[in-house]
Write a protein that holds these residues in place. Structure first.
Motif, PDB file in Angstrom:
ATOM      1  N   UNK A  33       0.807  -1.212   0.000  1.00  0.00           N
ATOM      2  CA  UNK A  33       0.000   0.000   0.000  1.00  0.00           C
ATOM      3  C   UNK A  33       0.840   1.263   0.000  1.00  0.00           C
ATOM      4  N   UNK A  34       0.180   2.366  -0.374  1.00  0.00           N
ATOM      5  CA  UNK A  34       0.911   3.617  -0.576  1.00  0.00           C
ATOM      6  C   UNK A  34       1.485   4.165   0.722  1.00  0.00           C
ATOM      7  N   UNK A  35       0.792   3.964   1.850  1.00  0.00           N
ATOM      8  CA  UNK A  35       1.314   4.458   3.126  1.00  0.00           C
ATOM      9  C   UNK A  35       2.659   3.813   3.447  1.00  0.00           C
ATOM     10  N   UNK A  87      -6.759  20.880   3.462  1.00  0.00           N
ATOM     11  CA  UNK A  87      -5.635  20.923   2.523  1.00  0.00           C
ATOM     12  C   UNK A  87      -4.565  19.919   2.928  1.00  0.00           C
ATOM     13  N   UNK A  88      -4.617  18.730   2.344  1.00  0.00           N
ATOM     14  CA  UNK A  88      -3.708  17.656   2.753  1.00  0.00           C
ATOM     15  C   UNK A  88      -3.287  16.853   1.531  1.00  0.00           C
ATOM     16  N   UNK A  89      -2.842  17.568   0.513  1.00  0.00           N
ATOM     17  CA  UNK A  89      -2.465  16.932  -0.743  1.00  0.00           C
ATOM     18  C   UNK A  89      -0.942  16.923  -0.840  1.00  0.00           C
ATOM     19  N   UNK A  90      -0.347  15.770  -0.571  1.00  0.00           N
ATOM     20  CA  UNK A  90       1.103  15.695  -0.442  1.00  0.00           C
ATOM     21  C   UNK A  90       1.833  16.039  -1.738  1.00  0.00           C
ATOM     22  N   UNK A 115       3.365   7.653   7.844  1.00  0.00           N
ATOM     23  CA  UNK A 115       2.012   7.409   7.369  1.00  0.00           C
ATOM     24  C   UNK A 115       1.463   6.166   8.065  1.00  0.00           C
ATOM     25  N   UNK A 116       0.172   6.182   8.328  1.00  0.00           N
ATOM     26  CA  UNK A 116      -0.464   5.084   9.054  1.00  0.00           C
ATOM     27  C   UNK A 116      -0.808   3.957   8.071  1.00  0.00           C
ATOM     28  N   UNK A 117      -0.081   2.833   8.113  1.00  0.00           N
ATOM     29  CA  UNK A 117      -0.297   1.780   7.112  1.00  0.00           C
ATOM     30  C   UNK A 117      -1.619   1.052   7.238  1.00  0.00           C
ATOM     31  N   UNK A 118      -2.322   1.198   8.358  1.00  0.00           N
ATOM     32  CA  UNK A 118      -3.620   0.530   8.510  1.00  0.00           C
ATOM     33  C   UNK A 118      -4.724   1.251   7.762  1.00  0.00           C
ATOM     34  N   UNK A 133      -2.983  10.163   3.871  1.00  0.00           N
ATOM     35  CA  UNK A 133      -2.323  11.442   3.611  1.00  0.00           C
ATOM     36  C   UNK A 133      -2.885  12.539   4.504  1.00  0.00           C
ATOM     37  N   UNK A 134      -4.211  12.561   4.688  1.00  0.00           N
ATOM     38  CA  UNK A 134      -4.823  13.544   5.589  1.00  0.00           C
ATOM     39  C   UNK A 134      -4.303  13.364   7.008  1.00  0.00           C
ATOM     40  N   UNK A 135      -4.218  12.125   7.453  1.00  0.00           N
ATOM     41  CA  UNK A 135      -3.720  11.827   8.787  1.00  0.00           C
ATOM     42  C   UNK A 135      -2.288  12.332   8.955  1.00  0.00           C
ATOM     43  N   UNK A 136      -1.426  12.049   7.988  1.00  0.00           N
ATOM     44  CA  UNK A 136      -0.019  12.451   8.075  1.00  0.00           C
ATOM     45  C   UNK A 136       0.122  13.967   8.041  1.00  0.00           C
TER      46      UNK A 136
END
Length: 333
Positions: A78-80, A182-185, A200-203, A209-212
């Protein structure tokens, strides 16, 4: 297939690590890398994390004969997880992410780097982008329209080319309250020393991305500009090709943020957004025939401390989308 782009002749370099997570993006990643190599300010490190692709991603990357490009292949997780692998490998002072299906305008790194270099209290900076439809190229509008609150006068502090600088004590509460956070990496740059403890939270399958980014907003000041600096591709394989469903993933990302929000000044804004996110997700589920799931999500709202008025308005929204006979949901049941 056109030859890969070469870096801009005589362009200066800066201590910037660019992380490109990729999964089966062979048809696009060449453009992404070309846009990095076309920057007016060149990065010192380009990390491509191939998240277990089964297409020709490796061949496309290796055609770009540049010693700064570090290709890392991992098992598909996954991307995270891919972004975390990139963070572990990053060694420069500043960090940016570019999704393998997007591309930067040539001045992106130069402008982001200038803002962070000028303000040592800022942990991050973000710009604007436009979405475009693949393969037609039709432009779908710039992203700043999605969060009009960001242009409120109280946020304006006169930075050149920018709409504002938000100090650390206000950054999280101001940005978590925006209509679309605004959470666009792909249009952000981070100061590594302030976010190096974050991952980043892998779960989270989406919403990671918003979380990070919200965790980064807790770490320092934020600078933003409405200058369009990236082109974000919309296509048939986008992870977010069903944007209405993002309310579920955004809620999960916000819930996972709870241990990180500890300052009293941030808690009020966080809880208010969490209430809104619960209601948005509950309404989405109910409107799409998942009434029981919607009611469970709705009832979770009342375990969040916060505005009774917002909860009341949410109850009214929820009642309007329930089948007859369930129009007065009881949060105590």
């Amino acid at each position: 297939m056109p030859a890969p782009a070469k870096s801009v002749p005589h362009a200066p370099r800066a201590s910037i690590s660019v992380i490109v997570p990729s999964y089966n993006a062979a048809r696009f990643i060449g453009e992404a890398l070309d846009s990095i190599l076309a920057q007016t300010l060149q990065p010192e490190q380009i990390i491509v994390v191939d998240d277990g692709s089964s297409d020709g991603t490796a061949e496309v990357v290796l055609r770009h004969n540049d010693r700064r490009i570090q290709y890392i292949r991992t098992e598909h997780a996954g991307v995270a997880s891919a972004r975390n692998v990139g963070l572990d490998a990053a060694r420069c002072e500043y960090i940016s992410f570019l999704d393998a299906d997007d591309r930067w305008r040539p001045i992106f790194l130069e402008m982001m780097h200038a803002f962070l270099s000028d303000d040592p209290t800022a942990a991050s900076v973000f710009g604007n982008f436009v979405r475009f439809q693949h393969p037609s190229g039709e432009l779908l509008g710039d992203q700043f329209r999605s969060y009009p609150e960001i242009k409120r006068p109280k946020l304006l502090e006169g930075a050149p080319y920018a709409h504002g600088r938000i100090p650390r004590e206000k950054a999280f509460s101001a940005l978590v309250a925006c209509s679309d956070i605004p959470a666009y990496t792909q249009v952000m740059m981070f100061r590594r020393s302030m976010i190096e403890h974050l991952r980043f939270e892998p779960t989270l399958s989406l919403g990671e991305d918003t979380n990070f980014v919200l965790k980064a907003y807790l770490a320092g000041g934020v600078i933003f500009t409405d200058v369009v600096l990236a082109d974000v591709r919309r296509h048939d394989a986008n992870a977010t090709r069903h944007p209405d469903e993002m309310v579920i993933h955004d809620l999960n990302g916000l819930k996972a943020l709870a241990p990180h929000v500890t300052r009293e000044s941030d808690l009020r804004a966080y809880r208010d957004r969490l209430i809104r996110a619960h209601i948005d997700a509950a309404v989405y589920q109910a409107r799409h025939g998942r009434v029981r799931a919607g009611l469970r999500t709705y009832r979770e709202t009342f375990s969040v401390p916060g505005s009774r008025w917002r909860k009341l308005k949410g109850s009214m929204r929820m009642a309007l989308c329930l089948p007859r006979g369930l129009a007065s949901p009881n949060p105590t049941n």
